[in-house]
Structures are given as C-alpha cells and as structure tokens.
Design an enzyme around this catalytic site. Structure first.
Site, PDB file in Angstrom:
ATOM      1  N   LYS A  13       0.831  -1.210   0.000  1.00 53.40           N
ATOM      2  CA  LYS A  13       0.000   0.000   0.000  1.00 53.40           C
ATOM      3  C   LYS A  13       0.863   1.256   0.000  1.00 53.40           C
ATOM      4  O   LYS A  13       0.648   2.173  -0.797  1.00 53.40           O
ATOM      5  CB  LYS A  13      -0.926   0.016   1.234  1.00 53.40           C
ATOM      6  CG  LYS A  13      -1.859  -1.182   1.320  1.00 53.40           C
ATOM      7  CD  LYS A  13      -2.786  -1.110   2.523  1.00 53.40           C
ATOM      8  CE  LYS A  13      -2.082  -1.159   3.872  1.00 53.40           C
ATOM      9  NZ  LYS A  13      -1.419  -2.454   4.156  1.00 53.40           N
ATOM     10  N   ARG A  88      -9.873   0.747   8.430  1.00 49.22           N
ATOM     11  CA  ARG A  88      -9.441  -0.597   8.801  1.00 49.22           C
ATOM     12  C   ARG A  88     -10.484  -1.345   9.599  1.00 49.22           C
ATOM     13  O   ARG A  88     -10.266  -2.502   9.950  1.00 49.22           O
ATOM     14  CB  ARG A  88      -8.203  -0.468   9.670  1.00 49.22           C
ATOM     15  CG  ARG A  88      -6.932  -0.967   8.997  1.00 49.22           C
ATOM     16  CD  ARG A  88      -5.849  -0.658   9.962  1.00 49.22           C
ATOM     17  NE  ARG A  88      -4.631  -1.349   9.822  1.00 49.22           N
ATOM     18  CZ  ARG A  88      -3.551  -0.847   9.215  1.00 49.22           C
ATOM     19  NH1 ARG A  88      -3.617   0.295   8.575  1.00 49.22           N
ATOM     20  NH2 ARG A  88      -2.435  -1.505   9.245  1.00 49.22           N
ATOM     21  N   ARG A 127      11.897  -5.223   4.935  1.00 42.61           N
ATOM     22  CA  ARG A 127      11.607  -3.824   4.593  1.00 42.61           C
ATOM     23  C   ARG A 127      12.467  -2.820   5.357  1.00 42.61           C
ATOM     24  O   ARG A 127      12.757  -2.967   6.526  1.00 42.61           O
ATOM     25  CB  ARG A 127      10.142  -3.547   4.917  1.00 42.61           C
ATOM     26  CG  ARG A 127       9.793  -2.068   4.901  1.00 42.61           C
ATOM     27  CD  ARG A 127       8.339  -1.855   4.938  1.00 42.61           C
ATOM     28  NE  ARG A 127       7.733  -2.315   6.179  1.00 42.61           N
ATOM     29  CZ  ARG A 127       6.437  -2.262   6.397  1.00 42.61           C
ATOM     30  NH1 ARG A 127       5.623  -1.797   5.470  1.00 42.61           N
ATOM     31  NH2 ARG A 127       5.950  -2.679   7.545  1.00 42.61           N
ATOM     32  N   ARG A 161      11.215  -0.368  10.887  1.00 37.97           N
ATOM     33  CA  ARG A 161      10.141  -0.076  11.822  1.00 37.97           C
ATOM     34  C   ARG A 161      10.161  -0.995  13.033  1.00 37.97           C
ATOM     35  O   ARG A 161      10.433  -2.186  12.919  1.00 37.97           O
ATOM     36  CB  ARG A 161       8.798  -0.214  11.101  1.00 37.97           C
ATOM     37  CG  ARG A 161       8.249   1.118  10.649  1.00 37.97           C
ATOM     38  CD  ARG A 161       7.132   0.977   9.679  1.00 37.97           C
ATOM     39  NE  ARG A 161       6.021   0.156  10.165  1.00 37.97           N
ATOM     40  CZ  ARG A 161       4.909  -0.047   9.473  1.00 37.97           C
ATOM     41  NH1 ARG A 161       4.773   0.504   8.281  1.00 37.97           N
ATOM     42  NH2 ARG A 161       3.955  -0.807   9.957  1.00 37.97           N
ATOM     43  N   ARG A 172      -0.626  -8.463  13.540  1.00 37.60           N
ATOM     44  CA  ARG A 172      -1.165  -7.509  12.548  1.00 37.60           C
ATOM     45  C   ARG A 172      -1.974  -8.252  11.497  1.00 37.60           C
ATOM     46  O   ARG A 172      -2.993  -7.761  11.022  1.00 37.60           O
ATOM     47  CB  ARG A 172      -0.021  -6.728  11.894  1.00 37.60           C
ATOM     48  CG  ARG A 172       0.501  -5.602  12.798  1.00 37.60           C
ATOM     49  CD  ARG A 172       1.905  -5.179  12.463  1.00 37.60           C
ATOM     50  NE  ARG A 172       2.064  -4.603  11.151  1.00 37.60           N
ATOM     51  CZ  ARG A 172       3.244  -4.443  10.546  1.00 37.60           C
ATOM     52  NH1 ARG A 172       4.362  -4.825  11.149  1.00 37.60           N
ATOM     53  NH2 ARG A 172       3.306  -3.894   9.363  1.00 37.60           N
TER      54      ARG A 172
END
Ligand code: AP5
Ligand code: ZN
Length: 217
Positions: A13, A88, A127, A161, A172
């Site tokens: 996203k 969400r 990431r 992160r 998550r």
C-alpha cells in the site's frame, strides 16, 4: 479523486501510494505514518497508540478517526487523496463515508491489493526506508541502485520499523483478517471495489493501478 488502498500489512500500500501521488498529483494519507508521527511527537494520541502498535493491534477508532479528520482538513488534500491503511474497521469505513458526504466528495475507487499471507511476512521482514525522504526499500525486492544510497534523495541513513518483527507481524495479520477484510464487502456493496493481484512485481502492480485510476477519472 479519493482512492482507498485496501490490503493486508506488507501488500504494498505504501509503496504504491507514493507512486500514485506522483503520477496523479494526489496526497498520500497513511494513518500508520500519522500515528508514528504522533508517537514520535509524544502527543496524547501518540502515547495511547504506542503500546497498541507495538503489539500489532489496531489503535482505537476514536483516535484514528480524529487524526485522519485533522489531516484531511489541510489545504493540500483538496488536490485529491489516497487513503493508505485507512479505513481498517467497519466503524472507520462508516466514518469515512460520512466525512466524504459532508464535504461533497465520493470514493473514486477502493482497490484491494491481494497477497498471500506468506508473501506478506517475507515482504515486511525485509523492509526498510530512507530516513530522509521515506522512500521504501526491501532487502531482496527493491534495493537502491547504488548500495546504501537512496535513489530518490541521495540520503544514506536508513531505518527499520519497530513493529516489523515476527510476533507483531502475526498479530497484525490476525487483526487484518478479523477487522479489515470485511471492508472488501463494504466497498463491493458501493460498487467502487477493484482488485489487483499484488503478488506481481512492483512495476506490474503499478501499471494495473494506473489503469484502474485512469478508467475511474
Ligand atoms: P501501517 O503503517 O498502516 O502498516 P500496515 O498496514 O501493517 O502496512 P505496511 O506499512 O506494513 O505495509 P504496506 O502495505 O504499506 O507495504 P509496503 O508498501 O511497505 O500500520 C501500522 C500500525 O499502525 C498498525 O498495526 C496499527 O497498530 C496502527 N494503525 C495504522 N492505521 C490504523 C487504522 N486505520 N486503524 C487502527 N490502527 C491503525 O511494502 C512492504 C515491503 O514489500 C517493502 O519493503 C516493499 O519494498 C516490498 N514490496 C512492495 N510491493 C512489492 C511487490 N509487488 N513485490 C515485492 N516486494 C514488494
Ligand atoms: Zn531518500
């Protein structure tokens, strides 16, 4: 133009929202980024959100909707927006419908980025982002052209992160399936739902998204 990007953590996203920003002159509104900024600034909302985010649970609807509403009221959003990671929950989706109606806007398209759960874990664990401009990278799938130098701004500081660890990622993903996946139906009922195979390469996903947005304009 108001686009909603739906999809599990790691679907791409944020990666694609940045490309859509440039291609169509839109503003990316990431509630994850807004919440991380609130945590860093130590606001009341940030203090409330910090632990919840570290667990991989969803921050309360009240906090998220308030943060989003404030950001949406800023002048630059008149250009058109991409909602990244919002809504969400069903409550957030209803709040967004109301906000849109209040301001005489409509959701142009809600685009579901479809990925396998396994791919998402792999994407998140590799990431990192540029500390200066926020450009996203991946250890395997998107490396800077010159090692250690951001393609976008030339920055050399990168960061990972705090919530990109195995335990938090699993939670998550549970939160996504329990609370966010039902929104596919919500937007299906409004006839604005589109789907993209987000298992494809970043460039192919980008091309599919551009085609969807061009068709919706
Ligand atoms: P948030 O910041 O929204 O994180 P997320 O939804 O978990 O999504 P990610 O940012 O992890 O993934 P992405 O889909 O943007 O993927 P990316 O483009 O980076 O939320 C964090 C937390 O904040 C939540 O857990 C919650 O606590 C809270 N929160 C936020 N919004 C909330 C809300 N509305 N309500 C309640 N709580 C909220 O891509 C991932 C990696 O894969 C990158 O390295 C990228 O380079 C790579 N990649 C991307 N596309 C591809 C591809 N096609 N092929 C190969 N690699 C790819
Ligand atoms: Zn950079």
């Amino acid at each position: 133009v108001s686009l909603v990007l739906l999809g599990p953590p790691g679907a791409g996203k944020g990666t694609q929202a940045r490309k859509l920003e440039t291609a169509f002159g839109l503003v990316q509104l990431s509630t994850g980024d807004l919440l991380r900024a609130a945590v860093a600034a130590g606001t009341d909302a940030g203090r409330a959100a910090q632990e919840v985010m570290a667990r991989g649970d969803l921050v309360s609807d009240d906090i998220v909707i308030a943060i989003l509403r404030d950001r949406l009221a800023q002048d630059d959003c008149a250009k058109g927006v991409i909602f990244d990671g919002f809504p969400r929950t069903r409550v957030q989706a209803a709040a967004l419908d109301e906000l849109m109606a209040e301001t005489g806007n409509e959701i142009t398209a809600a685009i579901n980025l479809q990925v396998d759960d396994a791919a998402m874990v792999q994407r998140i664990s590799g990431r990192y982002t540029c500390g200066a401009c926020g450009e996203g990278y991946h250890d395997r799938f998107k490396v800077p052209a010159a090692k250690g130098v951001c393609d976008n701004c030339g920055g050399t500081e990168f960061k990972r992160r705090a919530d990109d660890n195995a335990a938090t990622v699993a939670q998550r993903l549970r939160a996504y399936h329990a609370d966010t996946a039902p929104l596919i139906e919500h937007y299906g009922a409004q006839s604005v739902l589109r789907s993209v195979d987000a298992m494809q390469s970043i460039d192919k996903v980008e091309a599919d998204l551009n085609a969807i947005v061009n068709a919706a304009l």
